[in-house]
Design a protein around this motif. Structure first.
Motif, PDB file in Angstrom:
ATOM      1  N   LYS A  64       0.823  -1.215   0.000  1.00 18.74           N
ATOM      2  CA  LYS A  64       0.000   0.000   0.000  1.00 18.74           C
ATOM      3  C   LYS A  64       0.856   1.264   0.000  1.00 18.74           C
ATOM      4  O   LYS A  64       0.501   2.251  -0.650  1.00 18.74           O
ATOM      5  CB  LYS A  64      -0.977  -0.002   1.181  1.00 18.74           C
ATOM      6  CG  LYS A  64      -0.368   0.245   2.552  1.00 18.74           C
ATOM      7  CD  LYS A  64      -1.441   0.344   3.622  1.00 18.74           C
ATOM      8  CE  LYS A  64      -0.846   0.617   4.998  1.00 18.74           C
ATOM      9  NZ  LYS A  64      -1.887   0.737   6.053  1.00 18.74           N
ATOM     10  N   VAL A  65       1.997   1.224   0.705  1.00 20.92           N
ATOM     11  CA  VAL A  65       2.863   2.407   0.719  1.00 20.92           C
ATOM     12  C   VAL A  65       3.510   2.600  -0.652  1.00 20.92           C
ATOM     13  O   VAL A  65       3.585   3.719  -1.170  1.00 20.92           O
ATOM     14  CB  VAL A  65       3.932   2.295   1.827  1.00 20.92           C
ATOM     15  CG1 VAL A  65       4.899   3.478   1.761  1.00 20.92           C
ATOM     16  CG2 VAL A  65       3.272   2.235   3.199  1.00 20.92           C
ATOM     17  N   ARG A  66       3.966   1.512  -1.258  1.00 18.92           N
ATOM     18  CA  ARG A  66       4.583   1.601  -2.583  1.00 18.92           C
ATOM     19  C   ARG A  66       3.606   2.164  -3.607  1.00 18.92           C
ATOM     20  O   ARG A  66       3.964   3.039  -4.401  1.00 18.92           O
ATOM     21  CB  ARG A  66       5.078   0.213  -3.020  1.00 18.92           C
ATOM     22  CG  ARG A  66       5.756   0.208  -4.376  1.00 18.92           C
ATOM     23  CD  ARG A  66       6.315  -1.171  -4.699  1.00 18.92           C
ATOM     24  NE  ARG A  66       7.426  -1.513  -3.816  1.00 18.92           N
ATOM     25  CZ  ARG A  66       8.041  -2.702  -3.799  1.00 18.92           C
ATOM     26  NH1 ARG A  66       7.630  -3.668  -4.619  1.00 18.92           N
ATOM     27  NH2 ARG A  66       9.034  -2.932  -2.975  1.00 18.92           N
ATOM     28  N   GLU A  67       2.379   1.678  -3.598  1.00 20.06           N
ATOM     29  CA  GLU A  67       1.378   2.148  -4.565  1.00 20.06           C
ATOM     30  C   GLU A  67       1.099   3.636  -4.383  1.00 20.06           C
ATOM     31  O   GLU A  67       1.017   4.390  -5.357  1.00 20.06           O
ATOM     32  CB  GLU A  67       0.086   1.340  -4.414  1.00 20.06           C
ATOM     33  CG  GLU A  67       0.203  -0.087  -4.928  1.00 20.06           C
ATOM     34  CD  GLU A  67      -1.056  -0.897  -4.684  1.00 20.06           C
ATOM     35  OE1 GLU A  67      -1.973  -0.387  -3.976  1.00 20.06           O
ATOM     36  OE2 GLU A  67      -1.134  -2.048  -5.166  1.00 20.06           O
ATOM     37  N   CYS A  68       0.965   4.077  -3.142  1.00 25.09           N
ATOM     38  CA  CYS A  68       0.684   5.480  -2.879  1.00 25.09           C
ATOM     39  C   CYS A  68       1.845   6.363  -3.315  1.00 25.09           C
ATOM     40  O   CYS A  68       1.638   7.392  -3.983  1.00 25.09           O
ATOM     41  CB  CYS A  68       0.398   5.693  -1.389  1.00 25.09           C
ATOM     42  SG  CYS A  68       0.166   7.427  -0.924  1.00 25.09           S
ATOM     43  N   MET A  69       3.055   5.981  -2.977  1.00 27.24           N
ATOM     44  CA  MET A  69       4.215   6.808  -3.295  1.00 27.24           C
ATOM     45  C   MET A  69       4.425   6.902  -4.800  1.00 27.24           C
ATOM     46  O   MET A  69       4.716   7.981  -5.332  1.00 27.24           O
ATOM     47  CB  MET A  69       5.463   6.248  -2.616  1.00 27.24           C
ATOM     48  CG  MET A  69       5.470   6.383  -1.104  1.00 27.24           C
ATOM     49  SD  MET A  69       5.357   8.094  -0.526  1.00 27.24           S
ATOM     50  CE  MET A  69       6.865   8.792  -1.187  1.00 27.24           C
ATOM     51  N   GLU A  70       4.282   5.785  -5.500  1.00 27.94           N
ATOM     52  CA  GLU A  70       4.489   5.805  -6.950  1.00 27.94           C
ATOM     53  C   GLU A  70       3.405   6.611  -7.659  1.00 27.94           C
ATOM     54  O   GLU A  70       3.685   7.311  -8.647  1.00 27.94           O
ATOM     55  CB  GLU A  70       4.523   4.377  -7.482  1.00 27.94           C
ATOM     56  CG  GLU A  70       5.767   3.601  -7.051  1.00 27.94           C
ATOM     57  CD  GLU A  70       5.817   2.182  -7.602  1.00 27.94           C
ATOM     58  OE1 GLU A  70       6.823   1.499  -7.369  1.00 27.94           O
ATOM     59  OE2 GLU A  70       4.841   1.764  -8.264  1.00 27.94           O
TER      60      GLU A  70
END
Length: 438
Positions: A64-70
């Motif tokens: 979830k953090v990776r998706e948000c940051m990207e």
């Protein structure tokens, strides 16, 4: 006409060249051979399948953090980094991730494992180190100090809104005259009826220019010990001004704090901070999180280089076809595998209650050293584009430098571990004498 001649011509009423004031070419037209970091590359650095060591909950946090940051941060980070401004509009999106407060249980905090919190730190830093530092200062320093050292009422009053990022906090220890020697700080807290009067100055304090709460460390004039206080923004006598001209973590709003007879009520003194040793309890934990920032930065740089070398062509072939480039890429990849495993082991030592200050300091110092090496290799691999923030590596190269220094310089952290393994402290230079003993 030369540029200087064009300037003179315009000053004399001329118009200069017809293209003199044109905006720069769009990057896709100026350099179509490679994709910029605004469209972030897929993760390619987990060569030893580190995900196998994670719980399903920890994998979910990473996802979830990776998706948000990207999606939310990658497209805007270069613009804000260049302007040295903070993108306040993304704060609600970071708050929705529910990672602020990390390992703190209750009070609206996520209560994650320290490994999950570390993974979140790395994933934020992979895309943007400044956003990672913003969260780290807020969560692993300010919130953690309140959680570990605050009263029950202080935790109830402050932690729930901080956990949602509805309010933002900063953590003020460093002073103009006292950086590595922070325990010698000279900001004072004097007891008065109903509270305390704070006098002094702080420097390099991240988030300070817009923080709702400022966790301030000061010397109690009665006991000569270090205490900690919660100061509200806009308190009479408080000012926080931005430090300009940084070359790293430019999105982070570091500030100079000046305290002139700032009154703090008794209810906002943190009862669990009665000496510098209590501050060290917070720093030991936060250094675990700081150690994961350079891991994330290195991952992002590797991912960028991995894609770039396959897209960019010279001499009729992709740059990835050259032996020297493969050598550098593999060296970066090896560094990342080792860094991740040291960081993971540090989390497990913390979970088991076995982590010492020396463990945390070695992890932070060694990992940042290896990250510097990895990012420098990435700078070489991108050639001319290695100095453009659009392709991440130049930005990451600069962002890593303050991380190498803050939360204890490489040298100071090394000496913390050295003291632990030898039993001998070597922080202070030998006393200077007028005569040689020889």
């Amino acid at each position: 006409m030369t540029r200087s001649a064009a300037i003179v011509n315009m000053e004399n009423g001329g118009t200069g060249n017809s293209y003199f004031d044109l905006p720069p070419l769009d990057l896709s037209a100026a350099f179509p051979q490679a994709t910029p970091a605004s469209s972030f590359p897929p993760c390619a650095s987990d060569y030893y399948q580190f995900d196998d060591l994670l719980t399903p909950e920890e994998v979910a946090v990473r996802k979830k953090v990776r998706e948000c940051m990207e999606k939310e941060v990658a497209p805007i980070m270069s613009k804000y980094w260049e302007k040295a401004e903070f993108p306040f509009h993304i704060v609600p999106k970071l708050g929705a991730l529910r990672i602020a407060g990390g390992t703190i249980k209750g009070y609206g905090c996520p209560g994650m494992s320290i490994t999950a919190s570390a993974i979140a730190t790395a994933e934020v830093a992979r895309v943007d180190a400044s956003c990672s530092t913003f969260i780290l200062v807020h969560s692993s320093l300010a919130m953690l100090t309140i959680a570990l050292c605050g009263s029950e009422q202080q935790k109830l009053n402050y932690l729930p809104s901080l956990a949602k990022l509805d309010t933002v906090a900063c953590w003020a220890l460093t002073e103009p005259d006292y950086g590595s020697d922070a325990s010698a700080l000279k900001t004072t807290a004097t007891k008065v009826a109903g509270g305390w009067i704070l006098e002094g100055q702080k420097r390099w304090i991240g988030n300070s220019t817009f923080a709702d709460l400022l966790v301030i460390f000061a010397r109690n004039t009665s006991t000569n010990q270090i205490n900690s206080y919660i100061v509200k923004k806009d308190a009479p006598g408080l000012t926080a001004t931005k430090i300009e001209n940084k070359i790293g973590l430019r999105i982070v709003q570091n500030g100079d704090i000046v305290l002139k007879k700032v009154f703090v009520p008794d209810d906002d003194r943190l009862p669990g901070v009665n000496s510098f040793q209590d501050t060290n309890k917070v720093l030991a934990v936060s250094r675990v999180m700081v150690a994961w920032q350079p891991i994330g930065i290195s991952m992002g740089v590797y991912d960028m280089c991995h894609r770039y070398l396959k897209e960019r062509k010279q001499f009729g072939v992709p740059l990835a076809a050259f032996q020297v480039n493969q050598l550098k890429l593999v060296q970066m990849l090896g560094n990342i595998q080792a860094m991740v495993l040291v960081g993971w082991r540090l989390c497990k030592l913390y979970d088991s209650g076995k982590m010492t200050p020396g463990h945390a300091s070695l992890g932070k110092s060694w990992i940042t050293l290896k990250a510097r090496e990895a990012v420098a290799l990435g700078r070489e691999l991108l050639g001319g584009n290695g100095i453009l923030s659009d392709f991440l590596v130049a930005k990451a190269f600069c962002d890593l430098e303050p991380i190498y220094t803050y939360e204890g310089t490489y040298d100071i952290n090394t000496l913390v571990t050295g003291r632990e393994i030898t039993g001998i402290a070597s922080f202070k230079a030998a006393a200077l004498t007028k005569k040689s003993r020889l």
